[in-house]
Design a protein around this motif. Structure first.
Motif, PDB file in Angstrom:
ATOM      1  N   ASP A  39       0.840  -1.195   0.000  1.00 56.95           N
ATOM      2  CA  ASP A  39       0.000   0.000   0.000  1.00 56.95           C
ATOM      3  C   ASP A  39       0.875   1.246   0.000  1.00 56.95           C
ATOM      4  O   ASP A  39       1.469   1.597   1.020  1.00 56.95           O
ATOM      5  N   GLY A  40       0.953   1.925  -1.142  1.00 56.75           N
ATOM      6  CA  GLY A  40       1.790   3.106  -1.276  1.00 56.75           C
ATOM      7  C   GLY A  40       1.020   4.408  -1.227  1.00 56.75           C
ATOM      8  O   GLY A  40       1.433   5.407  -1.835  1.00 56.75           O
ATOM      9  N   GLU A  41      -0.084   4.419  -0.510  1.00 55.06           N
ATOM     10  CA  GLU A  41      -0.903   5.630  -0.368  1.00 55.06           C
ATOM     11  C   GLU A  41      -0.385   6.414   0.836  1.00 55.06           C
ATOM     12  O   GLU A  41      -0.702   6.104   1.976  1.00 55.06           O
ATOM     13  N   PHE A  42       0.427   7.456   0.563  1.00 58.46           N
ATOM     14  CA  PHE A  42       1.121   8.169   1.627  1.00 58.46           C
ATOM     15  C   PHE A  42       0.569   9.580   1.831  1.00 58.46           C
ATOM     16  O   PHE A  42      -0.166  10.115   1.000  1.00 58.46           O
ATOM     17  N   SER A  43       0.972  10.158   2.969  1.00 55.85           N
ATOM     18  CA  SER A  43       0.659  11.557   3.264  1.00 55.85           C
ATOM     19  C   SER A  43       1.718  12.070   4.239  1.00 55.85           C
ATOM     20  O   SER A  43       2.614  11.324   4.652  1.00 55.85           O
ATOM     21  N   ILE A  44       1.631  13.336   4.612  1.00 49.93           N
ATOM     22  CA  ILE A  44       2.571  13.932   5.562  1.00 49.93           C
ATOM     23  C   ILE A  44       1.789  14.338   6.802  1.00 49.93           C
ATOM     24  O   ILE A  44       0.788  15.049   6.703  1.00 49.93           O
ATOM     25  N   ASN A  45       2.230  13.865   7.967  1.00 46.69           N
ATOM     26  CA  ASN A  45       1.483  14.196   9.187  1.00 46.69           C
ATOM     27  C   ASN A  45       1.868  15.581   9.725  1.00 46.69           C
ATOM     28  O   ASN A  45       2.690  16.289   9.130  1.00 46.69           O
ATOM     29  N   LYS A  46       1.296  15.932  10.833  1.00 46.82           N
ATOM     30  CA  LYS A  46       1.478  17.286  11.377  1.00 46.82           C
ATOM     31  C   LYS A  46       2.928  17.573  11.769  1.00 46.82           C
ATOM     32  O   LYS A  46       3.331  18.734  11.889  1.00 46.82           O
TER      33      LYS A  46
ATOM     34  N   GLY B 104       5.431  16.586   9.915  1.00 47.69           N
ATOM     35  CA  GLY B 104       6.220  16.544   8.692  1.00 47.69           C
ATOM     36  C   GLY B 104       6.747  15.170   8.340  1.00 47.69           C
ATOM     37  O   GLY B 104       7.568  15.031   7.420  1.00 47.69           O
ATOM     38  N   VAL B 105       6.295  14.121   9.035  1.00 50.93           N
ATOM     39  CA  VAL B 105       6.770  12.756   8.800  1.00 50.93           C
ATOM     40  C   VAL B 105       5.939  12.103   7.687  1.00 50.93           C
ATOM     41  O   VAL B 105       4.707  12.231   7.653  1.00 50.93           O
ATOM     42  N   LEU B 106       6.625  11.408   6.779  1.00 52.66           N
ATOM     43  CA  LEU B 106       5.945  10.661   5.718  1.00 52.66           C
ATOM     44  C   LEU B 106       5.290   9.431   6.324  1.00 52.66           C
ATOM     45  O   LEU B 106       5.967   8.599   6.940  1.00 52.66           O
ATOM     46  N   VAL B 107       3.962   9.295   6.146  1.00 49.91           N
ATOM     47  CA  VAL B 107       3.218   8.193   6.760  1.00 49.91           C
ATOM     48  C   VAL B 107       2.269   7.574   5.743  1.00 49.91           C
ATOM     49  O   VAL B 107       1.976   8.160   4.704  1.00 49.91           O
ATOM     50  N   GLN B 108       1.787   6.382   6.073  1.00 51.10           N
ATOM     51  CA  GLN B 108       0.694   5.789   5.308  1.00 51.10           C
ATOM     52  C   GLN B 108      -0.584   6.554   5.612  1.00 51.10           C
ATOM     53  O   GLN B 108      -0.878   6.846   6.776  1.00 51.10           O
ATOM     54  N   ARG B 109      -1.334   6.853   4.580  1.00 51.22           N
ATOM     55  CA  ARG B 109      -2.533   7.658   4.778  1.00 51.22           C
ATOM     56  C   ARG B 109      -3.577   6.930   5.614  1.00 51.22           C
ATOM     57  O   ARG B 109      -4.222   7.520   6.474  1.00 51.22           O
ATOM     58  N   GLY B 110      -3.763   5.645   5.385  1.00 58.64           N
ATOM     59  CA  GLY B 110      -4.820   4.918   6.077  1.00 58.64           C
ATOM     60  C   GLY B 110      -4.514   4.592   7.517  1.00 58.64           C
ATOM     61  O   GLY B 110      -5.390   4.664   8.387  1.00 58.64           O
ATOM     62  N   THR B 111      -3.265   4.228   7.796  1.00 52.83           N
ATOM     63  CA  THR B 111      -2.907   3.764   9.141  1.00 52.83           C
ATOM     64  C   THR B 111      -2.177   4.812   9.974  1.00 52.83           C
ATOM     65  O   THR B 111      -2.166   4.722  11.201  1.00 52.83           O
ATOM     66  N   GLY B 112      -1.529   5.765   9.303  1.00 55.96           N
ATOM     67  CA  GLY B 112      -0.693   6.725  10.018  1.00 55.96           C
ATOM     68  C   GLY B 112       0.675   6.178  10.375  1.00 55.96           C
ATOM     69  O   GLY B 112       1.457   6.841  11.078  1.00 55.96           O
ATOM     70  N   TYR B 113       1.011   4.968   9.901  1.00 57.95           N
ATOM     71  CA  TYR B 113       2.314   4.381  10.192  1.00 57.95           C
ATOM     72  C   TYR B 113       3.407   5.128   9.425  1.00 57.95           C
ATOM     73  O   TYR B 113       3.266   5.377   8.220  1.00 57.95           O
ATOM     74  N   PRO B 114       4.515   5.480  10.066  1.00 57.41           N
ATOM     75  CA  PRO B 114       5.632   6.103   9.353  1.00 57.41           C
ATOM     76  C   PRO B 114       6.184   5.186   8.265  1.00 57.41           C
ATOM     77  O   PRO B 114       6.359   3.983   8.479  1.00 57.41           O
ATOM     78  N   VAL B 115       6.430   5.771   7.095  1.00 58.91           N
ATOM     79  CA  VAL B 115       7.073   5.041   6.000  1.00 58.91           C
ATOM     80  C   VAL B 115       8.580   5.133   6.221  1.00 58.91           C
ATOM     81  O   VAL B 115       9.116   6.223   6.417  1.00 58.91           O
TER      82      VAL B 115
END
Length: 264
Positions: free
Chosen positions: A120-127, A129-140
């Protein structure tokens, strides 16, 4: 007659397991990177290797006792589950933080239970600034994590991830996306959060033969038509086994009533 009831009941249980398995696959048809699961069904005699034993057997041994116990050895049981690791179709999303892996390998993510692996490569940036998985919030995870435990932070004005995994912040290389692979996929287990963990001391290896496709996601490899056909087959088999038990139960009841009447 009891043997027939046990055999039919075991058939019902295995079909219930099939239904649960298929239902889970269908429910994840839209989950990015999901890999469908299946189960193998065998009799205890095949699982235990009784079908390959050479006769005659030595008397008063566990194998000889098990071999002659047809009530147990003839019934069907789940042998083991398996995961279909074939690639799912790539879907264009246009999102700069969506990535699919062209080639082999898995993304590494940091879960509450440690490092796990996912398609699952659906990523986002949390508050933070850490790159995380969008669905789980786990750091990539990047390669730096395995050297100094640092997470990937995208805090610049221009943040990019190159096809080779290089992470750039305002033009400077800060990390590389960690892509890992495995020698034996049968040692991977599927977690509820759509990640994979290792068993049997399977160790991840650094994968170099890959390319990240930005703006694309690998979708689920579940084929809905196939799963629906399998679901119908499993439900029909369950109904047939139930009818067998009903018929055997009626015969057994009639036989008991007849014997009681004779005694009376």
């Amino acid at each position: 007659m009891f043997n027939g009831v046990y055999t039919a009941a075991s058939g019902m249980i295995t079909q219930m397991n099939r239904v649960n398995n298929i239902t889970n696959n269908i429910s994840n048809v839209n989950t990015p990177g999901f890999k469908r699961e299946g189960i193998n069904i065998k009799s205890w005699s095949r699982i235990s290797g009784f079908s390959n034993l050479k006769l005659p057997l030595e008397p008063d041994t566990d194998k000889s006792k098990g071999f002659i116990n047809e009530t147990i050895n003839s019934v069907a049981h789940m042998d083991k589950s398996y995961i279909d690791f074939s690639k799912g179709p790539f879907k264009r999303t246009g999102n700069d933080l969506d990535f699919s892996i062209e080639g082999s390998g898995f993304f590494a993510v940091l879960t509450p239970n440690g490092v796990a692996y996912t398609k699952d490569g659906e990523f986002s940036i949390n508050k933070d600034g850490v790159l995380v998985q969008r669905g789980t919030g786990y750091p990539v995870l990047g390669e730096n994590y395995f050297k100094n435990s640092k997470l990937i932070k995208l805090t610049g004005l221009k943040n990019t991830i190159e096809p080779d995994g290089a992470v750039k912040v305002d033009g400077a290389n800060v990390d590389t996306i960690a892509i890992r692979n495995f020698n034996n996929y049968s040692n991977l287990i599927h977690n509820a959060d759509n990640t994979f963990s290792t068993t049997n001391n399977e160790q991840p290896v650094v994968e170099k033969n890959f390319k990240l496709d930005r703006g694309y996601l690998e979708t689920s490899n579940v084929k809905i038509v196939r799963e629906m056909v399998s679901l119908i087959e499993a439900q029909r088999s369950f109904d047939r086994y139930q009818k067998v038990i009903d018929a055997l139960g009626n015969d057994l009841a009639s036989d008991v009533i007849e014997k009681i009447s004779r005694v009376a």
